[in-house]
Motif scaffolding. Structure first.
Motif, mmCIF file in Angstrom:
data_model
loop_
_atom_site.group_PDB
_atom_site.id
_atom_site.type_symbol
_atom_site.label_atom_id
_atom_site.label_comp_id
_atom_site.label_asym_id
_atom_site.label_seq_id
_atom_site.Cartn_x
_atom_site.Cartn_y
_atom_site.Cartn_z
ATOM 1 N N THR A 69 0.731 -1.544 0.064
ATOM 2 C CA THR A 69 0.271 -0.529 0.043
ATOM 3 C C THR A 69 1.014 1.309 0.119
ATOM 4 O OG1 THR A 69 -2.023 -1.197 1.157
ATOM 5 C CG2 THR A 69 -2.013 0.810 1.419
ATOM 6 N N PHE A 70 2.036 1.331 0.476
ATOM 7 C CA PHE A 70 3.084 2.504 0.756
ATOM 8 C C PHE A 70 3.589 2.686 -0.380
ATOM 9 C CE2 PHE A 70 3.769 3.118 5.792
ATOM 10 C CZ PHE A 70 2.616 3.477 6.021
ATOM 11 N N ALA A 71 3.690 1.233 -0.926
ATOM 12 C CA ALA A 71 4.489 1.383 -2.495
ATOM 13 C C ALA A 71 3.643 2.254 -3.400
ATOM 14 C CB ALA A 71 4.740 0.061 -2.687
ATOM 15 N N LEU A 72 2.241 1.240 -3.830
ATOM 16 C CA LEU A 72 1.767 2.121 -4.849
ATOM 17 C C LEU A 72 1.398 4.046 -4.532
ATOM 18 C CD1 LEU A 72 -0.833 -0.567 -4.803
ATOM 19 C CD2 LEU A 72 0.360 0.308 -6.767
ATOM 20 N N LEU A 73 0.926 4.583 -2.918
ATOM 21 C CA LEU A 73 0.728 5.365 -2.485
ATOM 22 C C LEU A 73 1.987 6.564 -2.388
ATOM 23 C CD1 LEU A 73 -1.383 4.739 0.642
ATOM 24 C CD2 LEU A 73 -2.437 5.516 -1.543
ATOM 25 N N PHE A 74 3.524 5.843 -3.176
ATOM 26 C CA PHE A 74 4.268 6.879 -3.298
ATOM 27 C C PHE A 74 4.776 7.340 -4.444
ATOM 28 C CE2 PHE A 74 6.780 4.953 1.202
ATOM 29 C CZ PHE A 74 6.607 6.189 1.962
ATOM 30 N N VAL A 75 3.776 6.136 -5.613
ATOM 31 C CA VAL A 75 4.513 5.940 -6.818
ATOM 32 C C VAL A 75 3.150 7.377 -7.006
ATOM 33 C CG1 VAL A 75 3.472 5.495 -8.810
ATOM 34 C CG2 VAL A 75 5.647 3.662 -7.115
ATOM 35 N N ARG A 76 2.095 7.149 -6.544
ATOM 36 C CA ARG A 76 1.111 8.051 -6.639
ATOM 37 C C ARG A 76 1.911 9.159 -6.051
ATOM 38 N NH1 ARG A 76 -3.331 10.314 -2.333
ATOM 39 N NH2 ARG A 76 -4.234 11.589 -4.210
ATOM 40 N N ALA A 77 1.965 9.836 -4.823
ATOM 41 C CA ALA A 77 2.591 11.283 -4.449
ATOM 42 C C ALA A 77 3.526 11.204 -5.666
ATOM 43 C CB ALA A 77 3.512 11.289 -3.104
ATOM 44 N N LEU A 78 4.395 10.605 -6.502
ATOM 45 C CA LEU A 78 5.467 11.465 -6.865
ATOM 46 C C LEU A 78 5.257 11.980 -8.360
ATOM 47 C CD1 LEU A 78 8.364 11.043 -8.197
ATOM 48 C CD2 LEU A 78 8.178 8.862 -8.728
#
Length: 403
Positions: free
Chosen positions: A314-323
């Motif tokens: 979940t964190f990985a996906l949200l980090f890609v989203r943030a980028l």
């Protein structure tokens, strides 16, 4: 050295106080967005109340921004910015001292609290118009990128500071509620510092304005079209503002306040990096293409994250989203300033911001209600789907502009 980094070639150094003020405000907004739901829950309120108060903050910002668009041209931007800074001071001190729902709701409506990841306050159109006047062409996009970069970077640092209440409790033995109140009082103190900083802006009698601000006229048609599209984007974004995302992480993964602060710090840092890259991408593929082709993958990541059972993924996906999700922010601001006449820039910034604030003001209450009903994935999915729809409509309507 710092001034050289903050200001691109061709930009007027008179905007330096605005850039520093943006950084300070973003830092305060960064931790408030994470602490607000925790503070309200500690006061005994429910998840629906969190959504209602978030709605009130965004709705109040919308009306204040509308007032700036309609009547702000009658006043010098310096006076309005100083007034907004004093309002920030009063907001922080009021939230630090009040405990009842209705007084807090009133302060949320008239004040400057920002529960989202972006700047939706009355400061925004005033600063945008001033930044646009101080630069031209590619330098303008670069200046807006640095303005947005400072906001994202210091908002990330602010999110990290949301763990300070737990540290205060452990170090001093004060109650958690008291520690929260200290942070809101500090928010007010930041407003006071911003007021002192904005006093350095040129006074009206010492500044010859290149183009006197005017209400919308020649550019009204394109501003209305943009405002309608931006409002759809903001309504979608309001379903997943930082305050609600923090609440989602608390409820779904039982995340601690320190862990949530660390997550929002790294997410904000990635957003900051992306906004630094945004002007270079826009130079290669165009302003509109940059807005659209970075936004869609970010929305897909949010939708998938709503269903992933593991916190790490979940964190990985949200980090890609943030980028990717905030790369459009400086580009969008530069695009609006480019397609309107110089005299209409302040009004255009206000009237594109107002529908965004109004639209985003409605959705946190909806998101809070969905959380309260146990539908934790619904706000995230709706946010992602609506944002993809916005991107496709924006590209169809303006793909030949801003290249």
């Amino acid at each position: 050295m710092i001034e050289r980094w903050l200001l691109p070639a061709g930009a007027d150094r008179v905007v330096l106080p605005l850039l520093v003020g943006k950084a300070l405000r973003a830092f305060a907004d960064g931790y408030v967005a994470v602490l607000l739901p925790a503070y309200l829950l500690a006061l005994g309120f429910g998840t629906l109340d969190v959504g209602l108060l978030s709605t009130a903050t965004l709705l109040g910002s919308a009306f204040a921004t509308l007032a700036v668009g309609a009547w702000g041209h009658r006043f010098h931007h310096r006076r309005l910015l100083l007034g907004a800074a004093l309002l920030m001071l009063g907001t922080g001190l009021s939230f630090a001292s009040l405990s009842s729902f209705w007084p807090l709701l009133l302060v949320a409506f008239v004040g400057t609290l920002n529960p989202s990841s972006g700047d939706v306050s009355v400061f925004l159109p005033l600063e945008h118009a001033r930044l646009a006047e101080s630069s031209h062409g590619a330098a303008r996009t670069d200046l807006f990128a640095r303005y947005s970069l400072l906001g994202a970077l210091f908002a990330a640092l602010g999110a990290l500071a949301s763990g300070v209440p737990q540290l205060l409790v452990a170090a001093t033995g004060v109650g958690q509620l008291t520690a929260f109140r200290v942070m809101f009082a500090f928010y007010g103190l930041v407003g006071g510092v911003v007021w002192l900083l904005y006093r350095r802006l040129p006074a009206p009698e010492r500044e010859l304005e290149v183009s006197a601000p005017q209400p919308l006229g020649e550019s009204k048609g394109i501003v209305v079209r943009l405002a309608l599209l931006f409002s759809l984007d903001s309504f979608a974004g309001g379903l997943a503002i930082n305050a609600l995302m923090a609440l989602w992480l608390f409820q779904r993964f039982d995340l601690s306040l320190l862990a949530a602060g660390s997550f929002f710090f790294w997410a904000g840092l990635l957003s900051a990096v992306s906004q630094l890259v945004a002007p270079k991408v826009a130079e290669r593929i165009g302003l509109v293409n940059t807005m659209v082709f970075t936004h869609i993958p970010a929305s897909v990541c949010l939708i998938v994250a709503a269903f992933v059972p593991h916190l790490e993924l979940t964190f990985a996906l949200l980090f890609v989203r943030a980028l990717l999700s905030q790369m459009d922010v400086p580009v969008r601001s530069a695009f609006v300033m480019e397609v309107v006449t110089p005299a209409e820039r302040a009004a255009a910034a206000s009237f594109t911001a107002v529908p965004r604030s109004l639209a985003s003001a409605i959705s946190p209450t909806i998101g809070g209600a969905l959380f309260a009903a146990g539908w934790l994935a619904a706000p995230l999915v709706a946010c992602g789907v609506l944002k993809i729809g916005y991107d496709l409509m924006l590209w169809k309507a303006f793909r030949h502009h801003g290249k």
